[in-house]
Design a protein around this motif. Sequence first.
Motif, PDB file in Angstrom:
ATOM      1  N   UNK A 230      24.466   6.347  30.197  1.00  0.00           N
ATOM      2  CA  UNK A 230      25.682   6.892  29.568  1.00  0.00           C
ATOM      3  C   UNK A 230      26.299   7.980  30.455  1.00  0.00           C
ATOM      4  N   UNK A 231      25.467   8.836  31.059  1.00  0.00           N
ATOM      5  CA  UNK A 231      25.995   9.885  31.934  1.00  0.00           C
ATOM      6  C   UNK A 231      26.672   9.281  33.163  1.00  0.00           C
ATOM      7  N   UNK A 232      26.053   8.216  33.708  1.00  0.00           N
ATOM      8  CA  UNK A 232      26.661   7.562  34.869  1.00  0.00           C
ATOM      9  C   UNK A 232      28.011   6.943  34.504  1.00  0.00           C
ATOM     10  N   UNK A 233      28.103   6.431  33.275  1.00  0.00           N
ATOM     11  CA  UNK A 233      29.331   5.778  32.825  1.00  0.00           C
ATOM     12  C   UNK A 233      30.436   6.784  32.533  1.00  0.00           C
ATOM     13  N   UNK A 234      30.064   7.963  32.036  1.00  0.00           N
ATOM     14  CA  UNK A 234      31.068   8.936  31.584  1.00  0.00           C
ATOM     15  C   UNK A 234      31.239  10.117  32.521  1.00  0.00           C
ATOM     16  N   UNK A 235      30.262  10.348  33.406  1.00  0.00           N
ATOM     17  CA  UNK A 235      30.315  11.514  34.274  1.00  0.00           C
ATOM     18  C   UNK A 235      29.958  12.807  33.578  1.00  0.00           C
ATOM     19  N   UNK A 236      29.439  12.733  32.381  1.00  0.00           N
ATOM     20  CA  UNK A 236      29.066  13.943  31.641  1.00  0.00           C
ATOM     21  C   UNK A 236      27.767  14.526  32.177  1.00  0.00           C
ATOM     22  N   UNK A 237      27.623  15.842  32.171  1.00  0.00           N
ATOM     23  CA  UNK A 237      26.336  16.442  32.529  1.00  0.00           C
ATOM     24  C   UNK A 237      25.366  16.327  31.356  1.00  0.00           C
ATOM     25  N   UNK A 238      24.093  16.500  31.653  1.00  0.00           N
ATOM     26  CA  UNK A 238      23.094  16.494  30.592  1.00  0.00           C
ATOM     27  C   UNK A 238      23.392  17.614  29.609  1.00  0.00           C
ATOM     28  N   UNK A 239      23.268  17.314  28.325  1.00  0.00           N
ATOM     29  CA  UNK A 239      23.544  18.334  27.320  1.00  0.00           C
ATOM     30  C   UNK A 239      23.822  17.726  25.963  1.00  0.00           C
ATOM     31  N   UNK A 240      24.233  18.550  25.001  1.00  0.00           N
ATOM     32  CA  UNK A 240      24.441  18.071  23.623  1.00  0.00           C
ATOM     33  C   UNK A 240      25.480  16.969  23.510  1.00  0.00           C
ATOM     34  N   UNK A 241      26.487  16.985  24.394  1.00  0.00           N
ATOM     35  CA  UNK A 241      27.535  15.975  24.300  1.00  0.00           C
ATOM     36  C   UNK A 241      26.977  14.578  24.538  1.00  0.00           C
ATOM     37  N   UNK A 242      26.011  14.463  25.442  1.00  0.00           N
ATOM     38  CA  UNK A 242      25.377  13.156  25.699  1.00  0.00           C
ATOM     39  C   UNK A 242      24.643  12.693  24.440  1.00  0.00           C
ATOM     40  N   UNK A 243      23.907  13.596  23.795  1.00  0.00           N
ATOM     41  CA  UNK A 243      23.210  13.237  22.566  1.00  0.00           C
ATOM     42  C   UNK A 243      24.165  12.810  21.469  1.00  0.00           C
TER      43      UNK A 243
END
Length: 426
Positions: free
Chosen positions: A381-394
């Motif tokens: 999911x992080x690779x797909x969205x570019x989001x850093x690890x954190x609550x938003x990923x959860x």
Amino acid sequence: MTELPHPSDGAFERPFERLATHPIRRALLATRGTSDCLLVGGVLRDLLVFGEIGHDWDLVVSEAPSFARRLAEHTDGRRVRLGGDRYRLFRVVTTGEQVDLQEPLEKGLEAELRRRDLPVNAIALDLVTGRLHAPLGGRADARRAVLRAVSPRAFTADPLRVLRLLRFATTLPGFTIEDGTAELARRSAPGLDGIAVERAREELHRALSVQRVPRLGSLLAALGLLPGPWAPPDTLAPERGAVRALDRLDESLERVAALAATQIPAPDLEAARHAAVLIVLGGAPEAAAALTERGLVSRRLGREIERLVSPAPAPRDEAETRRFLHAWKHSWPVAAGVRLWRARGSARHRWSDALPRLAETAARAGDRIFDPPPLLTGDELRAETGLPAGPEVGRLLAALRDAQITGEISTPREAREWLRRRPPGS
């Protein structure tokens, strides 16, 4: 080896033939030495009622310590001492069987049997001579399917016997409790407060985990068990309407089970009955938690009871239906059954309308709803969205999971497309 008797009425004939060759009987006769060997209680009761031999053997023997040691050695079992010096009670646990050996506390077999709770449990068979003893009418009570106290002191001697009576009433098919015996039990029910919680928990488990208890409320009320173990002693008894409501519990559970074409497992039935009693007593989830704190139920069972006590609306559409099935998984029939049972008026109609949809969806897509495998990992999911690890990923993983449960997406490709379609910041 002494042959076992075949009474003239034939009631014991086939079961006794099986008992005569049972490995435990052979082991007992091979290791008894000069000891008496009287089989009493449950095994004989179950032979009368079910025609089956149980796995818990109770014997009155002389020289119990040495007898138990020899039996354990002969069967490669384990000997455990129970009851302290006063009772001289030993248990031998071997493969699939449990044998309790106790020395008589009084002289004479009839006096020994009179210490028991019910005549159907006050039957003895001498495994050496083959003679059957039922001096208190236990065989007649078994034929009449009646549960009757041995004496007016049967329950005051041990209030746990009130819960044992509940258990026999739910597990012995067609048996009824004699009115006078119910009154004796009701008078002794307050004494349950002084009983070790482990003993009460075991009896409640055995009484409430059977497949059918058609009139639970009436049975509990007759024995003085409302509020009984479920609430403090000063709690007021429920009104008659609550008792009648409890009587209808199994009807609702069976209706949902029939729609689901399944049988509700014993732990779920036990949780449902505990929850229903708490509901008619006005209990909140905190009351269910108190059962766990007091040790009357296991932590796992307590969590299920808390969930069942919490009210919930009927699912209105496909998405809510799937979320309900996912939340309860294979236990969904008991959750729906309890909610159907407690619902009134229009809420009951909504649950009635929801049941066929729940059953159809569970049959069609249950495996994809109950516990579906993740479509994307956190790293993906992080690779797909570019989001850093954190609550938003959860948060996104949870939303993705919900979309999968409701049927909006079902493959990793659809999951990636769902992520790309989401509005920015959503």
